[in-house]
Design an enzyme around this catalytic site. Structure first.
Site, PDB file in Angstrom:
ATOM      1  CE  LYS A 187      -4.018   2.044   0.494  1.00  0.00           C
ATOM      2  NZ  LYS A 187      -3.626   2.905  -0.661  1.00  0.00           N
ATOM      3  CE  LYS A 213       3.690   7.268   6.192  1.00  0.00           C
ATOM      4  NZ  LYS A 213       3.336   8.273   5.157  1.00  0.00           N
ATOM      5  CE  LYS A 232       5.091   7.412  -1.514  1.00  0.00           C
ATOM      6  NZ  LYS A 232       4.448   7.680  -0.206  1.00  0.00           N
ATOM      7  CB  THR A 264      -2.710  13.472   5.925  1.00  0.00           C
ATOM      8  OG1 THR A 264      -2.858  12.469   4.911  1.00  0.00           O
ATOM      9  CG2 THR A 264      -1.256  13.558   6.335  1.00  0.00           C
ATOM     10  CG  ASN A 323      -4.615  17.228   1.601  1.00  0.00           C
ATOM     11  OD1 ASN A 323      -4.399  16.736   2.705  1.00  0.00           O
ATOM     12  ND2 ASN A 323      -5.738  17.011   0.959  1.00  0.00           N
ATOM     13  CB  SER A 358      -5.647   4.730   2.208  1.00  0.00           C
ATOM     14  OG  SER A 358      -5.449   5.845   1.388  1.00  0.00           O
TER      15      SER A 358
HETATM   16  N1  GLU Z   1       0.873   9.005   0.079  1.00  0.00           N
HETATM   17  C1  GLU Z   1       0.371   8.900   1.427  1.00  0.00           C
HETATM   18  C2  GLU Z   1       1.472   8.555   2.399  1.00  0.00           C
HETATM   19  O1  GLU Z   1       2.635   8.764   2.131  1.00  0.00           O
HETATM   20  C3  GLU Z   1      -0.846   7.994   1.514  1.00  0.00           C
HETATM   21  C4  GLU Z   1      -0.635   6.573   1.094  1.00  0.00           C
HETATM   22  C5  GLU Z   1      -1.922   5.765   1.039  1.00  0.00           C
HETATM   23  O2  GLU Z   1      -2.957   6.299   1.390  1.00  0.00           O
HETATM   24  O3  GLU Z   1      -1.835   4.610   0.638  1.00  0.00           O
HETATM   25  O4  GLU Z   1       1.219   8.134   3.505  1.00  0.00           O
END
Ligand code: GLU
Length: 416
Positions: free
Chosen positions: A70, A94, A106, A190, A221, A349
């Protein structure tokens, strides 16, 4: 990344410190030190003038021990394979900190999307998802927005993938518009997660939030929603900035008015009644809470000795360099690292994906309530780990919480 620090090596070092402190089997580091899968794609896109341009993109999947991969997709001219690999690793940790059942992923495309027309951007988005289609999907790897990508781009990618498969695949990707399977609360998730973690930390160290002074670097954002949510709690937002300049007013700013000003003028600089400060002066202002909400490597070894904030909450990914981490720890600053502080985005998410798989959608209050529980638990886990070990930083503690979970999963599966 601008400073020449190799993000991949930085991520590896962070894992090494955490695995050593935890005393887990050596196989754990051996497996976690690189992504499981990395794909490079070179794909053609037809430009508006009829010419064909080939773009390069990547998708990295770090570790699938506790679930599918993810993580976001960024469109940026500075995207490199090393950066995408490191970012996929950070996503694993994370997810591990908040305990959502994913490994890290990613993706990135080397492109400056601001130079493309809407049609070119759509064709590029569709071509990229087609190129990485063999390795993504609701059960394998679920992308999301990241730097310079948004809900519209997610919609195009979901649509293209659904066409390839022959049926709607809402669960492919998160951060979608509400009407096609997005989740209520995802846009502010976030920032809301940052706020929940700040509330927990303030409680733990005895800081009163009403009247607390807040400085925010970046007004996109995460930054702008952090400003309005903390303002609603009674905090005083004294300075914010963006790449063009800043707005500083010791009497406090109205975050919604600053947002409206930025929407009209493309910058916060020049907001009525405010002063402009340099980026360095903003980061080193006297304040209770400093929130970097922009890019990587902002609080460096040169900046850290001058930081006067009592609490640092990382809304951005990787805003603090390793040497700065040590300096901030020595100064006794309460440091809420990125993999904890900004995990609200990936947590919602996860809620979006769950809702897609069930085809059953929750009201925003339910999303926010569930998010608060997860963020508060994550803070308590990390803070507990920090208090129980001598000589570690909050970042080390966050890695240790995540790696503990991963190590157990890998052991039970027989990987180590
Ligand atoms: N790009 C965001 C992050 O770095 C969200 C990633 C997601 O929602 O999968 O946490």
């Amino acid at each position: 990344m601008a400073t020449g620090i190799n993000p991949f090596e930085m991520a590896q070092k962070q894992i090494k410190v955490a695995t050593d402190k935890l005393g887990v089997k050596p196989g754990v580091y051996e497996i976690l030190k690189q992504p499981q899968t990395v794909m490079e794609v070179n794909f053609p896109v037809r430009m508006d003038d009829g010419s064909i341009r080939t773009f390069t993109g990547y998708r990295a999947q770090h570790n699938l021990a506790i679930g599918p991969a993810k993580g976001g997709i960024r469109f940026h001219p500075g995207v490199t394979l090393e950066e995408v690999k490191a970012l996929s690793m950070w996503m694993t940790f994370k997810c591990g900190v908040v305990g959502v059942p994913y490994g890290g992923g990613k993706g990135g495309v080397v492109v400056d999307p601001r130079t493309l027309s809407a049609g070119e951007l759509e064709r590029l988005s569709r071509a990229y998802i087609t190129a990485i289609a063999p390795i993504v999907g609701p059960e394998k790897d679920i992308p999301a927005p990241d730097v310079y990508t948004n809900a519209q781009i997610m919609a195009w990618m979901m649509d293209e993938f659904s066409r390839l498969k022959g049926f709607n695949n809402f669960g492919l990707i998160t951060g979608k518009p509400l009407i096609i399977g997005g989740s209520a609360g995802r846009e502010k998730a976030t920032a809301r997660g940052v706020m929940f973690v700040i509330e927990e930390a303030a409680n733990a160290i005895g800081m009163a939030l009403p009247g607390a002074t807040v400085v925010i670097q970046g007004y996109g954002n995460a930054g702008s929603f952090c400003a309005s949510l903390l303002h609603e709690l009674g905090c005083k937002i004294i300075a914010v900035n963006d790449s063009k300049g800043s707005a500083y007013n010791p009497a406090g700013l109205d975050p919604k008015a600053v947002k409206a000003f930025k929407d009209e003028n493309q910058t916060v600089k020049g907001f009525p009644g405010s002063q402009n400060l340099s980026n360095f002066d903003l980061l080193t202002l006297e304040c209770d809470i400093l929130i970097p909400a922009a890019l990587e490597n902002q609080i460096t070894g040169e900046v850290a000795p001058h930081v006067k904030a009592k609490m640092l909450a990382e809304a951005a990914n990787g805003p603090t360099t390793p040497d700065a981490d040590e300096i901030l720890a020595a100064k006794g600053i309460t440091h809420l690292p990125d993999i904890l502080a900004n995990a609200g985005g990936v947590t919602v998410s996860y809620f979006e994906w769950v809702q897609n798989l069930y085809n059953y959608y929750w009201p925003e209050e339910e999303v926010n309530t569930k998010l608060r529980v997860i963020m508060a638990d994550a803070f308590r886990d990390v803070y507990g780990m920090y208090k129980n070990h001598d000589g570690i930083t909050m970042r080390n503690a966050a890695y240790m919480v995540a790696i503990n979970r991963l190590a157990k999963a890998m052991e039970i599966r027989g990987w180590v």
